[in-house]
Design a protein around this motif. Structure first.
Motif, PDB file in Angstrom:
ATOM      1  N   ARG A 272       0.687  -1.303  -0.060  1.00  0.00           N
ATOM      2  CA  ARG A 272      -0.241   0.088  -0.115  1.00  0.00           C
ATOM      3  C   ARG A 272       0.841   1.249  -0.015  1.00  0.00           C
ATOM      4  O   ARG A 272       0.481   2.129  -0.669  1.00  0.00           O
ATOM      5  CB  ARG A 272      -0.886  -0.159   1.091  1.00  0.00           C
ATOM      6  N   ALA A 273       1.859   1.237   0.926  1.00  0.00           N
ATOM      7  CA  ALA A 273       2.788   2.558   0.782  1.00  0.00           C
ATOM      8  C   ALA A 273       3.617   2.631  -0.357  1.00  0.00           C
ATOM      9  O   ALA A 273       3.737   3.554  -0.848  1.00  0.00           O
ATOM     10  CB  ALA A 273       3.833   2.285   2.002  1.00  0.00           C
ATOM     11  N   GLU A 274       4.184   1.443  -0.925  1.00  0.00           N
ATOM     12  CA  GLU A 274       5.150   1.681  -2.086  1.00  0.00           C
ATOM     13  C   GLU A 274       4.390   2.038  -3.475  1.00  0.00           C
ATOM     14  O   GLU A 274       4.708   2.542  -4.273  1.00  0.00           O
ATOM     15  CB  GLU A 274       5.650   0.400  -2.636  1.00  0.00           C
ATOM     16  N   ARG A 275       2.860   1.581  -3.386  1.00  0.00           N
ATOM     17  CA  ARG A 275       2.161   1.839  -4.736  1.00  0.00           C
ATOM     18  C   ARG A 275       1.042   2.918  -4.463  1.00  0.00           C
ATOM     19  O   ARG A 275       0.189   2.974  -5.615  1.00  0.00           O
ATOM     20  CB  ARG A 275       1.483   0.491  -5.018  1.00  0.00           C
ATOM     21  N   ASP A 276       0.692   3.332  -3.685  1.00  0.00           N
ATOM     22  CA  ASP A 276      -0.345   4.288  -3.038  1.00  0.00           C
ATOM     23  C   ASP A 276      -1.513   3.504  -3.699  1.00  0.00           C
ATOM     24  O   ASP A 276      -2.302   4.090  -4.465  1.00  0.00           O
ATOM     25  CB  ASP A 276      -0.254   5.696  -4.075  1.00  0.00           C
ATOM     26  N   ALA A 277      -1.580   2.285  -3.234  1.00  0.00           N
ATOM     27  CA  ALA A 277      -2.689   1.554  -3.633  1.00  0.00           C
ATOM     28  C   ALA A 277      -3.293   0.759  -2.471  1.00  0.00           C
ATOM     29  O   ALA A 277      -2.911   0.898  -1.195  1.00  0.00           O
ATOM     30  CB  ALA A 277      -2.377   0.403  -4.501  1.00  0.00           C
ATOM     31  N   SER A 278      -4.590   0.125  -2.377  1.00  0.00           N
ATOM     32  CA  SER A 278      -5.311  -0.253  -1.761  1.00  0.00           C
ATOM     33  C   SER A 278      -6.506  -0.864  -2.075  1.00  0.00           C
ATOM     34  O   SER A 278      -6.765  -1.150  -3.300  1.00  0.00           O
ATOM     35  CB  SER A 278      -5.515   0.833  -0.308  1.00  0.00           C
ATOM     36  N   LEU A 279      -7.348  -1.496  -0.905  1.00  0.00           N
ATOM     37  CA  LEU A 279      -8.470  -2.058  -1.417  1.00  0.00           C
ATOM     38  C   LEU A 279      -9.774  -1.266  -0.737  1.00  0.00           C
ATOM     39  O   LEU A 279      -9.344  -0.908   0.572  1.00  0.00           O
ATOM     40  CB  LEU A 279      -8.745  -3.720  -0.851  1.00  0.00           C
ATOM     41  N   TYR A 280     -10.427  -0.820  -1.722  1.00  0.00           N
ATOM     42  CA  TYR A 280     -11.911   0.012  -1.040  1.00  0.00           C
ATOM     43  C   TYR A 280     -12.854  -0.693  -1.047  1.00  0.00           C
ATOM     44  O   TYR A 280     -13.310  -1.247  -1.729  1.00  0.00           O
ATOM     45  CB  TYR A 280     -12.067   1.198  -1.738  1.00  0.00           C
ATOM     46  N   THR A 281     -13.622  -0.569   0.172  1.00  0.00           N
ATOM     47  CA  THR A 281     -15.003  -1.375   0.089  1.00  0.00           C
ATOM     48  C   THR A 281     -15.997  -0.750  -0.685  1.00  0.00           C
ATOM     49  O   THR A 281     -16.263   0.628  -0.309  1.00  0.00           O
ATOM     50  CB  THR A 281     -15.396  -1.392   1.751  1.00  0.00           C
ATOM     51  N   VAL A 282     -16.835  -1.233  -1.541  1.00  0.00           N
ATOM     52  CA  VAL A 282     -17.759  -0.593  -2.396  1.00  0.00           C
ATOM     53  C   VAL A 282     -19.243  -1.086  -1.981  1.00  0.00           C
ATOM     54  O   VAL A 282     -20.059  -0.387  -2.103  1.00  0.00           O
ATOM     55  CB  VAL A 282     -17.551  -0.491  -3.617  1.00  0.00           C
ATOM     56  N   GLU A 283     -19.204  -2.032  -1.222  1.00  0.00           N
ATOM     57  CA  GLU A 283     -20.393  -2.830  -0.817  1.00  0.00           C
ATOM     58  C   GLU A 283     -20.283  -3.784   0.354  1.00  0.00           C
ATOM     59  O   GLU A 283     -19.346  -4.429   0.356  1.00  0.00           O
ATOM     60  CB  GLU A 283     -21.142  -3.431  -2.244  1.00  0.00           C
ATOM     61  N   ALA A 284     -21.149  -3.816   1.139  1.00  0.00           N
ATOM     62  CA  ALA A 284     -21.151  -4.772   2.246  1.00  0.00           C
ATOM     63  C   ALA A 284     -22.632  -5.034   2.599  1.00  0.00           C
ATOM     64  O   ALA A 284     -23.329  -4.352   2.680  1.00  0.00           O
ATOM     65  CB  ALA A 284     -20.233  -4.240   3.434  1.00  0.00           C
ATOM     66  N   HIS A 285     -22.507  -6.497   3.310  1.00  0.00           N
ATOM     67  CA  HIS A 285     -23.679  -7.005   3.589  1.00  0.00           C
ATOM     68  C   HIS A 285     -23.416  -7.508   4.900  1.00  0.00           C
ATOM     69  O   HIS A 285     -22.905  -8.600   4.677  1.00  0.00           O
ATOM     70  CB  HIS A 285     -24.459  -7.848   2.969  1.00  0.00           C
TER      71      HIS A 285
ATOM     72  N   GLY B   8     -14.760  -5.614  -2.578  1.00  0.00           N
ATOM     73  CA  GLY B   8     -13.862  -4.159  -2.427  1.00  0.00           C
ATOM     74  C   GLY B   8     -13.227  -3.922  -3.917  1.00  0.00           C
ATOM     75  O   GLY B   8     -12.997  -5.136  -4.549  1.00  0.00           O
ATOM     76  N   VAL B   9     -12.850  -2.853  -4.272  1.00  0.00           N
ATOM     77  CA  VAL B   9     -12.202  -2.591  -5.303  1.00  0.00           C
ATOM     78  C   VAL B   9     -10.629  -2.176  -5.409  1.00  0.00           C
ATOM     79  O   VAL B   9     -10.423  -1.506  -4.418  1.00  0.00           O
ATOM     80  CB  VAL B   9     -12.853  -1.576  -6.361  1.00  0.00           C
ATOM     81  N   HIS B  10      -9.800  -2.756  -6.028  1.00  0.00           N
ATOM     82  CA  HIS B  10      -8.394  -2.277  -5.781  1.00  0.00           C
ATOM     83  C   HIS B  10      -8.234  -0.859  -6.468  1.00  0.00           C
ATOM     84  O   HIS B  10      -8.617  -0.695  -7.540  1.00  0.00           O
ATOM     85  CB  HIS B  10      -7.471  -3.262  -6.705  1.00  0.00           C
TER      86      HIS B  10
END
Length: 153
Positions: free
Chosen positions: A51-64, A111-113
């Motif tokens: 996450r730190a090296e790529r400025d990347a993560s997984l964002y939650t877009v839906e949850a049940h 989650g979306v990358h």
């Protein structure tokens, strides 16, 4: 897809998480499931360094979330997590919250990358790790899961 042991996250209930009825308050179920999601992210290669090296993560877009049973103060929580689907940039995670060998709640998370604030395909190594963890979704899942290799959304 084959049967695999779930990834496990454990932590105790904190006193501040107990509501006026003497039970785990609903937002803390989601907090603990979030810790389970972090555990899955680590397993597929989207850990803190990535996450730190790529400025990347997984964002939650839906949850049940399904709240199935109460959780009392002082309980030891166990989140059992599995990867139930993935596409080019989407990851579906199934969480189960167990206390004293009883299922207390479930959460299905999509989650979306994201890289630099925009959705982006998983690197090949991450997609391969996710694929290696895939299991069949439980009957309670939404049924909207797409396998890796299908056009991403």
């Amino acid at each position: 897809m084959s049967e695999r042991d779930p990834l496990v996250w454990r932590e105790p209930v904190q006193d501040a998480w107990i509501d006026y009825n003497g039970h785990l308050s609903e937002p803390y179920y989601v907090l603990v499931f979030g810790h389970g999601t972090d555990n899955v992210m680590d397993a597929v290669g989207i850990g803190p360094d990535y996450r730190a090296e790529r400025d990347a993560s997984l964002y939650t877009v839906e949850a049940h979330v399904r709240y199935l049973d109460e959780v009392s103060a002082g309980a030891d929580l166990e989140v059992r997590s599995t990867v139930i689907g993935a596409s080019g940039k989407l990851l579906w995670i199934w969480h189960e919250l167990w206390v004293e060998d009883r299922l207390r709640a479930t959460e299905e998370v999509l989650g979306v990358h994201v890289v630099g604030g925009s959705s982006a395909p998983f690197p090949d190594a991450v997609a391969e790790r996710a694929r290696s963890l895939l299991v069949a979704p439980p009957e309670e899942a939404s049924g909207r899961i797409r396998p890796i290799g299908v056009a991403s959304g």
